[in-house]
Enzyme design. Structure first.
Site, PDB file in Angstrom:
ATOM      1  N   ILE A  36       0.859  -1.186   0.000  1.00  0.00           N
ATOM      2  CA  ILE A  36       0.000   0.000   0.000  1.00  0.00           C
ATOM      3  C   ILE A  36       0.891   1.230   0.000  1.00  0.00           C
ATOM      4  O   ILE A  36       1.684   1.442   0.918  1.00  0.00           O
ATOM      5  CB  ILE A  36      -0.937  -0.004   1.218  1.00  0.00           C
ATOM      6  CG1 ILE A  36      -1.746  -1.305   1.243  1.00  0.00           C
ATOM      7  CG2 ILE A  36      -1.862   1.207   1.194  1.00  0.00           C
ATOM      8  CD1 ILE A  36      -2.582  -1.485   2.484  1.00  0.00           C
ATOM      9  N   HIS A  41      -2.815   4.366   9.208  1.00  0.00           N
ATOM     10  CA  HIS A  41      -2.744   3.345  10.259  1.00  0.00           C
ATOM     11  C   HIS A  41      -3.971   3.511  11.152  1.00  0.00           C
ATOM     12  O   HIS A  41      -4.098   4.497  11.869  1.00  0.00           O
ATOM     13  CB  HIS A  41      -1.456   3.528  11.058  1.00  0.00           C
ATOM     14  CG  HIS A  41      -1.195   2.433  12.041  1.00  0.00           C
ATOM     15  ND1 HIS A  41       0.039   1.859  12.199  1.00  0.00           N
ATOM     16  CD2 HIS A  41      -1.999   1.797  12.927  1.00  0.00           C
ATOM     17  CE1 HIS A  41      -0.013   0.926  13.132  1.00  0.00           C
ATOM     18  NE2 HIS A  41      -1.264   0.880  13.589  1.00  0.00           N
ATOM     19  N   ARG A 125      -3.204  -6.427  24.586  1.00  0.00           N
ATOM     20  CA  ARG A 125      -2.883  -5.653  25.786  1.00  0.00           C
ATOM     21  C   ARG A 125      -3.447  -4.252  25.627  1.00  0.00           C
ATOM     22  O   ARG A 125      -4.002  -3.903  24.589  1.00  0.00           O
ATOM     23  CB  ARG A 125      -1.366  -5.574  25.972  1.00  0.00           C
ATOM     24  CG  ARG A 125      -0.637  -5.044  24.731  1.00  0.00           C
ATOM     25  CD  ARG A 125       0.864  -4.938  24.926  1.00  0.00           C
ATOM     26  NE  ARG A 125       1.568  -4.630  23.702  1.00  0.00           N
ATOM     27  CZ  ARG A 125       1.678  -3.429  23.150  1.00  0.00           C
ATOM     28  NH1 ARG A 125       1.091  -2.391  23.735  1.00  0.00           N
ATOM     29  NH2 ARG A 125       2.346  -3.250  22.046  1.00  0.00           N
TER      30      ARG A 125
END
Length: 290
Positions: A36, A41, A125
């Site tokens: 990409i 993000h 987490r």
């Protein structure tokens, strides 16, 4: 890793990557995936209990990063539509419930130029940037994680209907030179955190504290919340001006410049934003020097 832009390059680049991987790791196995060019993000926050219940708390935009290290995050993303948010949230909840996942978790994606999402990884987490989700949902993720670990069900932890309100931005304040990005260890001689409506600071630092050179350079997280992105940015700009750290270098001046950048203000960015941003700064410095 090699980027292949036409079929003729495949044999040579495949062999080069295979030889490099075998020499470095003792294993020359390779896999191919879509490249990409200008990704964003995007990551989704979830909570899952021991009874198979999973809830998605929406996404965070984490595209402002340098060398794959996040600098600034916000929620919600300007590029995620309500339809994408709902569809991805439903898929994540069904998938994680089916495998019996229990905990807080973050599922990370790259968003293509056409708006499609491509899975990267899941972090099982809490994340550094979890406060922006807390600010727009009014849900304490750390407390929720502890309650889940103690056996509580989500229905006893979360409100019956999760509401998303406004926009939140987080700036990571690192003990680094804001232009050279070299670590800045030493004693903090003065430390004053900003306050006011919609401003939050998470930190372990204080005046006279010594920042050692051995650990991560993050010393504080500055988070602002507003009724919309413009108000969150305005509050962040004011908070950055009020944030005083003396004795060491920090990335506060860098964040001020990012907040003032026209492309950032318009939401026109991807994971290569900082490369272009820093290049523009270097070019201006060179012209000024000339």
């Amino acid at each position: 890793m090699r980027v292949i832009r036409n079929p003729d390059e495949l044999p040579g680049l495949f062999q080069a990557a295979q030889s490099e991987a075998a020499a470095a790791f003792g294993n020359g196995d390779l896999y191919m995936e879509k490249f990409i060019e200008q990704p964003r993000h995007i990551e989704f926050q979830i909570l899952a209990d021991g009874s198979g219940n999973v809830v998605s708390l929406g996404e965070r935009e984490c595209s402002i990063q340098r060398r794959h290290q996040k600098l600034l995050e916000e929620s919600p993303s300007l590029q995620v539509t309500p339809e994408i948010r709902r569809w991805i949230g439903e898929k994540l909840c069904a998938t994680l419930s089916s495998i019996g996942y229990v905990n807080a978790g973050t599922i990370e994606f790259l968003m293509d130029e056409d708006g499609s999402l491509h899975f990267i990884e899941m972090n099982t987490r809490i994340q550094v940037e979890h406060p922006v989700t807390e600010m727009v949902t009014d849900i304490d993720l750390v407390k929720s994680q502890i309650l889940i670990a103690s056996g509580e069900r989500l229905q006893n932890i979360l409100p019956a209907k999760i509401e998303h309100s406004g926009h939140a931005i987080e700036c990571r304040i690192n003990a680094e030179h804001p232009e050279k990005f070299t670590p800045s260890a030493g004693k903090i001689t003065a430390f004053h955190t900003p306050g006011g409506t919609g401003v939050r600071v998470d930190t372990h630092a204080y005046a006279e504290a010594v920042i050692p050179p051995y650990y991560d350079s993050l010393i504080a997280k500055l988070i602002t919340h507003g009724k919309d992105r413009q108000e969150a940015m305005s509050r962040m700009g004011r908070a950055l001006e009020m944030f005083i750290v003396q004795g060491i270098y920090t990335t506060i001046p860098l964040h001020r410049r990012i907040l003032a950048d026209p492309d950032f203000q318009k939401g026109k960015f991807d994971t290569k934003f900082m490369e272009r941003f820093l290049a523009r700064g270097s070019n201006r410095a060179e012209r000024k020097g000339a």
